[in-house]
Design an enzyme around this catalytic site. Structure first.
Site, short mmCIF file in Angstrom:
data_model
loop_
_atom_site.label_atom_id
_atom_site.label_comp_id
_atom_site.label_asym_id
_atom_site.label_seq_id
_atom_site.Cartn_x
_atom_site.Cartn_y
_atom_site.Cartn_z
N GLU A 253 0.89 -1.17 0.00
CA GLU A 253 0.00 0.00 0.00
C GLU A 253 0.92 1.21 0.00
OE1 GLU A 253 -3.19 -0.19 -0.19
OE2 GLU A 253 -3.60 -2.27 0.34
N LEU A 254 0.97 1.94 -1.12
CA LEU A 254 2.07 2.90 -1.31
C LEU A 254 1.58 4.35 -1.45
CD1 LEU A 254 4.09 0.58 -3.72
CD2 LEU A 254 4.21 0.73 -1.22
N CYS A 287 -1.76 9.37 2.60
CA CYS A 287 -1.49 8.83 1.26
C CYS A 287 -2.51 9.31 0.24
CB CYS A 287 -1.47 7.31 1.31
SG CYS A 287 -2.97 6.61 2.03
N VAL A 382 3.69 15.42 -2.04
CA VAL A 382 4.32 16.41 -1.14
C VAL A 382 4.31 15.91 0.30
CG1 VAL A 382 4.14 18.75 -0.22
CG2 VAL A 382 3.76 18.34 -2.65
#
Ligand code: NAD
Length: 487
Positions: A253-254, A287, A382
């Protein structure tokens, strides 16, 4: 019992529920808002991981053989324990992770519900009968994976640990959890505490705080059959590479750089409120944070002004001592990364409409307009409270804009025209689409995950995804007597 307040966790790792001296000593737990040392976390070493896995292997067989009712009862008690320990855990989420109080309350509530949902998972049907040409029963059944490694990040330390730990345990696995070292207490020791109160048998949950070396020790251990990783795409790639060499199953899960599309038929004020929540919630360290505001050119000017008004109203400060909307960023390295992306984007021509300068780790809600598409605030994740706004002229153009880039986590579409919303949803790759909702959204009973470089492997959350994530599908045939063969 491992209560967070009694401090017995200091300098320790939890090996299958037993507090042991950490093999690599201890390090300070720092409160980002003040820089104060809140205590000393145990730093795990490779031997700790090995011992945790050894205990997990021993305990897992017996746990998997228990009745589903016994496993469900532990998970239900864990759900209750999150409520009984909520105040204490929330204090740590506020002080150690820089969360505002409502975010900390959301995390403990989510953790309780995740355990209760997982209790339900334990007793569900776990397979199918298959047609066979032979006189036998043929079935596909789901069996536990065995020992599951969980690696979690700092931003929602509790949710991102428990969303894997609870279903993995409920489905008969043992778990070794490595929280981010910056949130070892709220993202690690709090789980040890709650599962001890819930009466989880020993050996089944270990907590080994530490950095990359501890995570890699877990990945390198042949008895860990699967690793559930949540973190950056950069580290996710490394985890995938190590796992591939060992043919180990991973789910990843990125990162993300999620787009919010605002069409010209909506009230810009309502859209700005959605945009502010999407970009500034938990200081943008999410995320699914809205990293790109794509606004129809006909209302873009109005939208930018309103978003800037929202941004300037959001108080920033120490969430432990005052009621603020934004707490501190997690550390100076993260702040410097955020600020360098803002300043580079301004240097490339973006107009700074709100925020943009900081005090200590307190970074205010920042709005950038007329952002160049190749500037870092727009093209990269960011992970700070920054809202870059870009305008578009047509639906085809916004499809192109929103689909570009390496990520595909969440997509928000704000419009009163449902046909246009579905047209966009069908054309832009994303793991989640929220029509008239923010990109930031999470409910534990829904499948969560991304496409492209935002994730790989199973989704997490909900019955179907959790069954897939934390079991193996086994083919089992059953004949009444020895079958005869031509040989
Ligand atoms: P990170 O990748 O630096 O760290 C995440 C975890 O991986 C930490 O526990 C860290 O100690 C560990 N780690 C670091 N190097 C490792 C290695 N070589 N082997 C094994 N483990 C290792 O992430 P971060 O920057 O601290 O967290 C923010 C990132 O996480 C963002 O990119 C964000 O989008 C992402 N994230 C994704 C989700 C999701 O569900 N998709 C949720 C939250 C955060």
């Amino acid at each position: 019992m491992v209560l967070l307040s009694d401090r017995r966790w200091e300098g320790k790792v939890s090996l299958g529920g037993e507090l042991c001296d950490a093999g690599a000593g201890s390090y300070p737990v720092v409160e980002p808002a003040t820089g104060a040392e809140l205590g000393r976390a145990g730093q795990a070493c490779e031997d700790d991981v090995e011992e945790a896995v050894r205990r997990a292997v021993r305990a897992q067989r017996e746990w998997a053989a228990k009745s589903h009712r016994d496993r469900a009862a532990v998970l239900r008690r864990a759900g209750d324990a999150w409520l009984s320990q909520a105040g204490e855990v929330q204090d740590w989420l506020v002080r150690e992770a820089g969360s505002i109080r409502p975010k900390a309350e959301f995390e403990t509530g989510f953790a309780a519900n995740t355990c209760l949902d997982a209790a339900g998972l334990a007793g569900l049907p776990y397979g199918n009968l298959l047609r066979s040409t032979e006189p036998r029963l043929s079935m596909a059944r789901r069996v536990p994976v065995g020992v599951v490694g969980v690696i979690s990040p700092f931003n929602f330390p509790l949710i991102l640990s428990i969303r894997a730990v609870a279903p993995a345990l409920a489905l008969g696995n043992a778990v070794v959890l490595k929280p981010d070292p910056r949130t070892a207490v709220c993202g690690g020791m709090s789980l040890a505490s709650v599962f001890e109160e819930a009466g989880l048998p020993s050996g089944l949950l270990s907590v080994v705080p530490g950095g990359a070396a501890v995570g890699e020790a877990m990945l390198g251990n042949p008895a860990v059959q699967q690793v559930s990783f949540t973190g950056s795409t950069r580290v996710g790639r490394k985890v995938a590479t190590i796992a591939a060499a060992r043919l180990k199953r991973v789910h990843l899960e990125l990162g993300g750089n999620s787009a919010m599309i605002v069409l010209d038929d909506v009230d810009p004020e309502a859209a700005a409120s959605i945009g502010a929540w999407g970009s500034f919630n938990h200081q943008g360290q999410i995320c699914m944070a809205t990293g790109r505001h794509l606004v129809d050119a006909r209302i873009a000017g109005d939208y930018v002004n309103r978003l800037a008004e929202h941004a300037s109203r959001l108080a920033v400060g120490d969430p432990y001592i005052s009621q603020v909307a934004l707490g501190p960023l997690i550390d100076a390295a993260q702040r410097d990364l955020v600020h360098s992306r803002v300043t580079a984007s301004v240097a490339a021509g973006a107009r700074l409409v709100a925020g943009g300068s900081y005090e200590g780790l307190f970074y205010p809600a920042t709005v950038l307009a007329d952002v160049a598409l190749d500037s870092p605030a727009y093209s990269e994740e960011v992970f700070g409270p920054v809202a870059p706004v870009v305008s578009f002229e047509s639906l085809d153009q916004v499809v192109e804009l929103a689909s570009s880039g390496e990520y595909g986590l969440s997509l928000s579409i704000v419009t009163n025209d449902i046909e246009k919303a579905l047209y966009l949803a069908d054309r832009i790759p994303a793991g989640a689409v929220h029509i008239n909702g923010a990109t930031v959204d999470d409910e534990g009973n829904n499948p969560f995950g991304g496409v492209k470089s935002s994730g790989a492997g199973s989704r997490l959350g909900g019955v179907e995804a959790n069954m897939e994530a934390f079991t193996e599908l086994q083919w089992l045939t059953l004949s009444g007597r020895p079958a005869s063969y031509p040989f």
